[in-house]
Enzyme design. Sequence first.
Site, PDB file in Angstrom:
ATOM      1  N   LYS A 128       0.698  -1.206  -0.049  1.00 26.61           N
ATOM      2  CA  LYS A 128       0.053   0.035  -0.091  1.00 26.61           C
ATOM      3  C   LYS A 128       0.884   1.197  -0.035  1.00 26.61           C
ATOM      4  O   LYS A 128       2.133   1.089   0.644  1.00 26.61           O
ATOM      5  CB  LYS A 128      -0.871  -0.027   1.229  1.00 26.61           C
ATOM      6  CG  LYS A 128      -2.185   0.807   0.932  1.00 26.61           C
ATOM      7  CD  LYS A 128      -3.330   0.184   0.531  1.00 26.61           C
ATOM      8  CE  LYS A 128      -4.423   1.072   0.188  1.00 26.61           C
ATOM      9  NZ  LYS A 128      -5.482   0.461  -0.263  1.00 26.61           N
ATOM     10  N   ASP A 141      -7.112   4.411  -4.358  1.00 20.52           N
ATOM     11  CA  ASP A 141      -7.541   4.246  -3.077  1.00 20.52           C
ATOM     12  C   ASP A 141      -8.311   5.610  -2.923  1.00 20.52           C
ATOM     13  O   ASP A 141      -8.520   6.474  -3.854  1.00 20.52           O
ATOM     14  CB  ASP A 141      -6.654   3.905  -2.106  1.00 20.52           C
ATOM     15  CG  ASP A 141      -7.419   3.278  -0.734  1.00 20.52           C
ATOM     16  OD1 ASP A 141      -7.698   2.379  -0.774  1.00 20.52           O
ATOM     17  OD2 ASP A 141      -7.352   4.295   0.137  1.00 20.52           O
TER      18      ASP A 141
HETATM   19  P1  NDP Z   1     -12.933   7.715  -2.660  1.00 23.02           P
HETATM   20  O1  NDP Z   1     -11.814   8.929  -2.304  1.00 23.02           O
HETATM   21  O2  NDP Z   1     -13.470   7.648  -3.998  1.00 23.02           O
HETATM   22  O3  NDP Z   1     -14.189   8.022  -1.753  1.00 23.02           O
HETATM   23  C1  NDP Z   1     -14.217   8.162  -0.376  1.00 23.02           C
HETATM   24  C2  NDP Z   1     -15.591   8.668   0.067  1.00 23.02           C
HETATM   25  O4  NDP Z   1     -15.719   8.582   1.631  1.00 23.02           O
HETATM   26  C3  NDP Z   1     -15.579  10.271  -0.255  1.00 23.02           C
HETATM   27  O5  NDP Z   1     -16.789  10.464  -0.597  1.00 23.02           O
HETATM   28  C4  NDP Z   1     -15.110  10.909   0.935  1.00 23.02           C
HETATM   29  O6  NDP Z   1     -15.766  12.022   1.328  1.00 23.02           O
HETATM   30  C5  NDP Z   1     -15.900   9.674   2.232  1.00 23.02           C
HETATM   31  N1  NDP Z   1     -14.855  10.034   3.233  1.00 23.02           N
HETATM   32  C6  NDP Z   1     -13.671   9.979   3.517  1.00 23.02           C
HETATM   33  N2  NDP Z   1     -13.397  10.313   4.892  1.00 23.02           N
HETATM   34  C7  NDP Z   1     -14.668  10.551   5.418  1.00 23.02           C
HETATM   35  C8  NDP Z   1     -14.942  10.561   6.647  1.00 23.02           C
HETATM   36  N3  NDP Z   1     -14.140  10.701   7.790  1.00 23.02           N
HETATM   37  N4  NDP Z   1     -16.120  10.716   7.130  1.00 23.02           N
HETATM   38  C9  NDP Z   1     -17.087  10.613   5.922  1.00 23.02           C
HETATM   39  N5  NDP Z   1     -16.805  10.354   4.766  1.00 23.02           N
HETATM   40  C10 NDP Z   1     -15.581  10.170   4.533  1.00 23.02           C
HETATM   41  O7  NDP Z   1     -12.269   6.311  -2.037  1.00 23.02           O
HETATM   42  P2  NDP Z   1     -13.003   4.814  -2.184  1.00 23.02           P
HETATM   43  O8  NDP Z   1     -14.204   4.990  -2.431  1.00 23.02           O
HETATM   44  O9  NDP Z   1     -12.137   4.180  -3.499  1.00 23.02           O
HETATM   45  O10 NDP Z   1     -12.265   4.141  -0.740  1.00 23.02           O
HETATM   46  C11 NDP Z   1     -13.478   3.914   0.250  1.00 23.02           C
HETATM   47  C12 NDP Z   1     -13.073   2.849   0.931  1.00 23.02           C
HETATM   48  O11 NDP Z   1     -12.988   1.681   0.470  1.00 23.02           O
HETATM   49  C13 NDP Z   1     -11.696   3.194   1.695  1.00 23.02           C
HETATM   50  O12 NDP Z   1     -11.717   2.549   3.014  1.00 23.02           O
HETATM   51  C14 NDP Z   1     -10.789   2.336   0.757  1.00 23.02           C
HETATM   52  O13 NDP Z   1      -9.442   1.725   1.450  1.00 23.02           O
HETATM   53  C15 NDP Z   1     -11.638   1.216   0.330  1.00 23.02           C
HETATM   54  N6  NDP Z   1     -11.488   0.469  -0.758  1.00 23.02           N
HETATM   55  C16 NDP Z   1     -11.112   1.088  -1.850  1.00 23.02           C
HETATM   56  C17 NDP Z   1     -11.083   0.126  -3.005  1.00 23.02           C
HETATM   57  C18 NDP Z   1     -11.113   0.825  -4.383  1.00 23.02           C
HETATM   58  O14 NDP Z   1     -11.078   0.065  -5.364  1.00 23.02           O
HETATM   59  N7  NDP Z   1     -11.223   2.210  -4.516  1.00 23.02           N
HETATM   60  C19 NDP Z   1     -10.926  -1.311  -2.947  1.00 23.02           C
HETATM   61  C20 NDP Z   1     -10.982  -1.730  -1.607  1.00 23.02           C
HETATM   62  C21 NDP Z   1     -11.280  -1.075  -0.496  1.00 23.02           C
HETATM   63  P3  NDP Z   1     -15.043  13.422   1.001  1.00 23.02           P
HETATM   64  O15 NDP Z   1     -15.023  13.429  -0.474  1.00 23.02           O
HETATM   65  O16 NDP Z   1     -15.450  14.482   1.448  1.00 23.02           O
HETATM   66  O17 NDP Z   1     -13.393  13.365   1.265  1.00 23.02           O
END
Ligand code: NDP
Length: 451
Positions: A125, A165
Amino acid sequence: MSVIKDVIDKVKQTDPDQPEFHQAVEEVLETLEPTTKRHPEFVKANIYERIVEPERAMHFRVPWVDDKGKVIVNRGFRVQFNNAIGPFKGGLRFHPSVNLGIIKFLGFEQVFKNSLTTLPMGGGKGGTDFDPKGKSDGEVMRFCQAFMRELFRHIGPECDVPAGDIGVGGREIGYLFGYYKKIRNEHTGVLTGKSLEYGGSLVRPEATGYGTTYFAAEMLATRGLDFKNKIVAISGAGNVAQYAVEKVNQLGGKVITLCDSSATIIDEKGIDAKKCDYVIELKNVKRGRIKEYADKYKSACFEGMSVWDVIREQGIKVDIALPCATQNELDGINAAALVKNGCYCVAEGANMPSTPDAVKIFQENNVLYGPGKAANAGGVATSGLEMSQNSMKLSWTREEVDNRLLLIMKSIHKSCIETAEAYGRKGDYVTGANIAGFTKVARAMLAYGVV
Ligand code: NDP
């Protein structure tokens, strides 16, 4: 004293400032206790201590110039955790909260997750404390180029293959790949999550959200249930959340929540396919805030509150919860409220979104609980399929990739169920996922001798 406890204590003493890493290690190792009896050879080779130490961890300076001409310095990290079963593989996170402990927790989880996919991928990572939010495209491009200026020397298609991510989507992968290609003068599958035009795979953007939903459907089926007409709460509004909404709609469920780090929206009428397309455009193209959804569709909006806070405070009924935002977003108090409000299935799209207290509450209340390393493995699995297509210089159809994704999620589910049962923990997906993921990696490490 048990081997497991010794290792956990040592991790905490060695790196006292890495709470997320301790949490991940403790959660995995505690469920591995029975393997110490069944596999004395793992104890003899000290696999448990070796598996919590990364192969190597890079920490580097990333200087870049903003639109005003000011020189900014961020921190970059890449942790190559374990390559026993294949090249290091795992995403890059761009978020101000990123530090070495968070990258180590994510890299550690990735080792077991990648093993579960059945594909030959090790775990790694990376990331940075750079925040793409509010930055111009030019600034994001210059940052990505500066980041790759150091990262390129540590990665390669047979060595370490990063992906996206939090904060790293199609735009960032494009800038990172473009710069790697330029300075290495080679067009290889060194990153996944690429656009279709330059080597990406169909269904990769959708894969984590789709996979989490497929996993939840498998869990529901063990009780003769499905998504039809079920009320579903999803957190986040990014890559994982967006495509979880899309797939839940396709399977007949009704999603009523989304959030970003500023607000939560509740739409009791359901976030249907058209509204989901609006969210995808709002977040990925306009880079707007989820509050704008509430303005457009006249739904409820709660600023400064998480999805789980709102469900508790408003007493909203939910059948299924898919936390898809970030680590430790769902605590014990909110988990208890979810259960009280009728929730019987939780599948984690995010990595470690439930605190240890929350997990305990789900398990004590017989909730179908799918931990992230199993439920969200569809993303990295499809990255593995992208690597295969790149190696073969071929592109598979959407149908072919989606079918493979579905089969992989079914196989992960089966492996969790069977492993849990083999260890006398029927229905415990946490134990099943951890032991199944661990055993394969441990056997490979054993085969190599002490290296
Ligand atoms: P993105 O950056 O596309 O989206 C993250 C979302 O979560 C955004 O809407 C963000 O809001 C919100 N968010 C982040 N932190 C917080 C918080 N503290 N409180 C509320 N909302 C929050 O990321 P992903 O969708 O790719 O990733 C989301 C999760 O999934 C992570 O844990 C990641 O590690 C996991 N994951 C992702 C994979 C992938 O293929 N992308 C694969 C496996 C796991 P804002 O825009 O305001 O920051």
